[in-house]
Design a protein around this motif. Sequence first.
Motif, short mmCIF file in Angstrom:
data_model
loop_
_atom_site.label_atom_id
_atom_site.label_comp_id
_atom_site.label_asym_id
_atom_site.label_seq_id
_atom_site.Cartn_x
_atom_site.Cartn_y
_atom_site.Cartn_z
N LYS A 5 0.83 -1.20 0.00
CA LYS A 5 0.00 0.00 0.00
C LYS A 5 0.86 1.26 0.00
O LYS A 5 0.52 2.26 -0.64
CB LYS A 5 -0.94 -0.01 1.22
CG LYS A 5 -1.90 1.17 1.29
CD LYS A 5 -2.70 1.37 0.00
CE LYS A 5 -3.62 0.23 -0.31
NZ LYS A 5 -4.44 0.46 -1.52
N THR A 6 1.99 1.21 0.70
CA THR A 6 2.89 2.36 0.70
C THR A 6 3.46 2.62 -0.69
O THR A 6 3.62 3.76 -1.10
CB THR A 6 4.05 2.14 1.70
OG1 THR A 6 3.51 1.94 3.01
CG2 THR A 6 4.98 3.33 1.72
N THR A 7 3.76 1.54 -1.40
CA THR A 7 4.26 1.69 -2.77
C THR A 7 3.21 2.36 -3.65
O THR A 7 3.52 3.26 -4.44
CB THR A 7 4.62 0.31 -3.36
OG1 THR A 7 5.59 -0.33 -2.52
CG2 THR A 7 5.20 0.45 -4.77
N GLN A 8 1.96 1.96 -3.49
CA GLN A 8 0.88 2.61 -4.24
C GLN A 8 0.75 4.07 -3.82
O GLN A 8 0.54 4.94 -4.67
CB GLN A 8 -0.43 1.87 -4.01
CG GLN A 8 -0.51 0.51 -4.70
CD GLN A 8 -1.87 -0.14 -4.57
OE1 GLN A 8 -2.57 0.08 -3.60
NE2 GLN A 8 -2.24 -0.93 -5.55
N ASN A 9 0.86 4.32 -2.51
CA ASN A 9 0.80 5.71 -2.04
C ASN A 9 1.86 6.57 -2.71
O ASN A 9 1.62 7.72 -3.08
CB ASN A 9 1.00 5.75 -0.52
CG ASN A 9 -0.20 5.26 0.25
OD1 ASN A 9 -1.30 5.24 -0.27
ND2 ASN A 9 0.00 4.85 1.49
N ALA A 10 3.06 6.01 -2.83
CA ALA A 10 4.17 6.77 -3.41
C ALA A 10 3.92 7.12 -4.87
O ALA A 10 4.47 8.10 -5.38
CB ALA A 10 5.46 5.98 -3.28
N LEU A 11 3.08 6.31 -5.53
CA LEU A 11 2.79 6.57 -6.94
C LEU A 11 1.67 7.58 -7.13
O LEU A 11 1.34 7.94 -8.26
CB LEU A 11 2.42 5.25 -7.64
CG LEU A 11 3.57 4.25 -7.78
CD1 LEU A 11 3.06 2.92 -8.34
CD2 LEU A 11 4.66 4.80 -8.67
N MET A 12 1.09 8.06 -6.02
CA MET A 12 0.04 9.08 -6.14
C MET A 12 0.56 10.32 -6.88
O MET A 12 -0.15 10.92 -7.69
CB MET A 12 -0.45 9.51 -4.74
CG MET A 12 -1.40 8.56 -4.09
SD MET A 12 -2.16 9.29 -2.61
CE MET A 12 -0.73 9.58 -1.58
N GLY A 13 1.80 10.70 -6.55
CA GLY A 13 2.36 11.89 -7.17
C GLY A 13 2.48 11.75 -8.68
O GLY A 13 2.20 12.69 -9.43
N VAL A 14 2.89 10.56 -9.13
CA VAL A 14 3.03 10.31 -10.57
C VAL A 14 1.68 10.43 -11.26
O VAL A 14 1.54 11.08 -12.31
CB VAL A 14 3.63 8.91 -10.81
CG1 VAL A 14 3.72 8.62 -12.31
CG2 VAL A 14 5.00 8.80 -10.16
#
Length: 370
Positions: free
Chosen positions: A239-248
């Motif tokens: 889920k953190t990995t997905q969170n990090a892709l929010m910016g992209v």
Amino acid sequence: MTAPETKTTTENRRGTIGWIVAGAAVVLVLAALTRYLEQNVPAWAEGTSLAKLASSVEYPVYAILLGLLGNLVLSSTGLRERLAGAFRTEFFIKTGLVLLGASINLAVIVNAAGPAIAQSLILITLVFGFTWWLGGKLGLTDKLRALLASAVSICGVSAAIAAAGAVQAKREQLAYTASLVIMFALPSIFILPALATGLGLEPAVAGAWMGGNIDTTAAVTAAGALAGEDALRIAAIVKTTQNALMGVVAVALTTYFAVKVERRPDAPRLGAVELWRRFPKFVLGFIAASVIATIYLNSVGAAGKPVIEVVNDVREWFLILAFVSIGLEFSISSLREAGWRPIGVFASATVVNLVLALGAAYLLFSGVTT
């Protein structure tokens, strides 16, 4: 402005401030009650058949249920609209997400980064694309499609907030999307751990399935807690990995809407200033908090854990305030007004996400040690 007009304006301003203070008091009381229930319900249920469930239920469940109960009471008394200025879901969640970064050690993420990144890219691409396509087929507006697709493919309310800033969506559209996220995420907290057990999934596979499918970080945490510590660790990383892709995704949406959807023939070319204005700044705060915490812990070692625990406690309080506010802001009337089409799109995308996330988790996380 005449003296009577000035007096009336001042009185109105004082009245508004008074209602905001009263609304803030309601949110704080419900948040305190949430914490009280979280800490005491397990003790009350000890020795009963509900003991295991009671000890596993996380604060999001109590917070949302209390918020919904408060919503019902305030709506029936006609006070909800007057107090709504204090229900700052967006502010509370953004602050909580920034603080969440402090609990994510980058070194831990690296251990499962490959599978987590691969799964996140697969799910975001396919689920976002499916939701966008189906929303278009059913005649939803581009802004609502963007919010629904971001929420169901990335991380629920926080992704919807990032998308709303990128596409300049209406507040009503954001509130509606948040309501759908909560409506679907709550049952998932209990259903997915039960399904994982019934399917005999490995802890890593179960955690990756929950982390890739459940739409909110807090709900993922709650479901992971029900499934066990090993599943919880992998769920948090995914889920953190997905969170990090929010910016992209936010940058991509900003560019698409500014260049294609909202661009007029006589409009000037999109510049970096406009992209920066729309970019969700809290994503940078999330990343910065993670980097700072990682460097800090590497420098001071175990002595720094109490500091991180304090940050985590503050973060939980902000998230409790956010989930209480979501319950208070939830509106059945807005769901009715929007009709069946957005609900159908979100439900269909959730099913697609459920199947794809299970397949990706099984392929990428089988045999991964936790």
